[in-house]
Motif scaffolding. Sequence first.
Motif, PDB file in Angstrom:
ATOM      1  N   ILE A 165       0.858  -1.195   0.000  1.00  0.00           N
ATOM      2  CA  ILE A 165       0.000   0.000   0.000  1.00  0.00           C
ATOM      3  C   ILE A 165       0.891   1.241   0.000  1.00  0.00           C
ATOM      4  O   ILE A 165       1.746   1.396   0.880  1.00  0.00           O
ATOM      5  N   ILE A 166       0.688   2.092  -1.001  1.00  0.00           N
ATOM      6  CA  ILE A 166       1.380   3.382  -1.061  1.00  0.00           C
ATOM      7  C   ILE A 166       0.358   4.454  -0.715  1.00  0.00           C
ATOM      8  O   ILE A 166      -0.734   4.482  -1.302  1.00  0.00           O
ATOM      9  N   VAL A 167       0.686   5.317   0.245  1.00  0.00           N
ATOM     10  CA  VAL A 167      -0.317   6.286   0.682  1.00  0.00           C
ATOM     11  C   VAL A 167       0.283   7.684   0.855  1.00  0.00           C
ATOM     12  O   VAL A 167       1.427   7.837   1.276  1.00  0.00           O
ATOM     13  N   GLU A 168      -0.526   8.662   0.473  1.00  0.00           N
ATOM     14  CA  GLU A 168      -0.202  10.081   0.672  1.00  0.00           C
ATOM     15  C   GLU A 168      -1.291  10.646   1.580  1.00  0.00           C
ATOM     16  O   GLU A 168      -2.476  10.368   1.363  1.00  0.00           O
ATOM     17  N   SER A 169      -0.913  11.431   2.581  1.00  0.00           N
ATOM     18  CA  SER A 169      -1.913  11.929   3.530  1.00  0.00           C
ATOM     19  C   SER A 169      -1.359  13.136   4.262  1.00  0.00           C
ATOM     20  O   SER A 169      -0.199  13.133   4.658  1.00  0.00           O
ATOM     21  N   VAL A 227       2.005  10.860  -4.511  1.00  0.00           N
ATOM     22  CA  VAL A 227       1.652   9.791  -5.456  1.00  0.00           C
ATOM     23  C   VAL A 227       1.886  10.248  -6.898  1.00  0.00           C
ATOM     24  O   VAL A 227       2.406   9.500  -7.732  1.00  0.00           O
ATOM     25  N   ARG A 228       1.518  11.493  -7.207  1.00  0.00           N
ATOM     26  CA  ARG A 228       1.681  11.999  -8.575  1.00  0.00           C
ATOM     27  C   ARG A 228       3.148  11.870  -9.028  1.00  0.00           C
ATOM     28  O   ARG A 228       3.437  11.350 -10.107  1.00  0.00           O
ATOM     29  N   GLU A 229       4.079  12.300  -8.175  1.00  0.00           N
ATOM     30  CA  GLU A 229       5.507  12.256  -8.528  1.00  0.00           C
ATOM     31  C   GLU A 229       6.012  10.816  -8.542  1.00  0.00           C
ATOM     32  O   GLU A 229       6.860  10.458  -9.359  1.00  0.00           O
ATOM     33  N   TRP A 230       5.496   9.967  -7.602  1.00  0.00           N
ATOM     34  CA  TRP A 230       5.916   8.562  -7.606  1.00  0.00           C
ATOM     35  C   TRP A 230       5.517   7.913  -8.940  1.00  0.00           C
ATOM     36  O   TRP A 230       6.328   7.198  -9.551  1.00  0.00           O
TER      37      TRP A 230
END
Length: 159
Positions: A5-9, A82-85
């Motif tokens: 799970i990759i998460v941005e918050s 997430v956008r840059e990843w």
Amino acid sequence: MQIGIIVESYWGNTAQIAEAIAAGARGAGAQTVAWSAADVPARIPDLDLLLVGAPTHSMKLPSRSSRRTAGRRGVHVPDSGVREWIDSADISSLPMVITFDTRVSPHSGSAAKDAAKRLTRAGGRVEQGEGFFIAGEPPVLKDGEAERAEQWGSRLVER
Ligand SMILES: Cc1cc2nc3c(=O)[nH]c(=O)nc-3n(C[C@H](O)[C@H](O)[C@H](O)COP(=O)(O)O)c2cc1C
């Protein structure tokens, strides 16, 4: 089943949803590993499923400019999300990627939709997953959303 799970918050709501999804998945027998979007290893280990979650900003994935706006509201903001990843990731070897997001309503844009579009363009096998709803200032999850996330996590393993 191995799930990453990759998460941005920024206020912790999408992270809370990610934790609930992971708990549901583990309850259904999966193993889970999670990374912050600003801190994903260059080589992702072998996974059966990757979940990618972010808050909706300006109808889409957070951007440098929307992160700056969030920062002015008092939260810590890293340089990337997430956008840059997605821009730098090699996702061609992943069997399946499913996106999720947090947002205000079903009609206020969707980071999950934007992420699914970008990941598909990057060569992934991708599905847009669930949106989870927040309210208030500072934003908090609406009642029942963490439970709904846990149930969704368990259904992802069982399907
Ligand atoms: C700059 C900015 C723009 C936002 N734009 C939207 C939007 O277009 N649609 C929406 O539903 N929510 C929007 N929101 C609310 C976020 O979706 C909400 O802050 C987020 O879901 C909280 O998740 P977090 O605690 O993980 O950061 C915006 C928030 C910020 C800071």
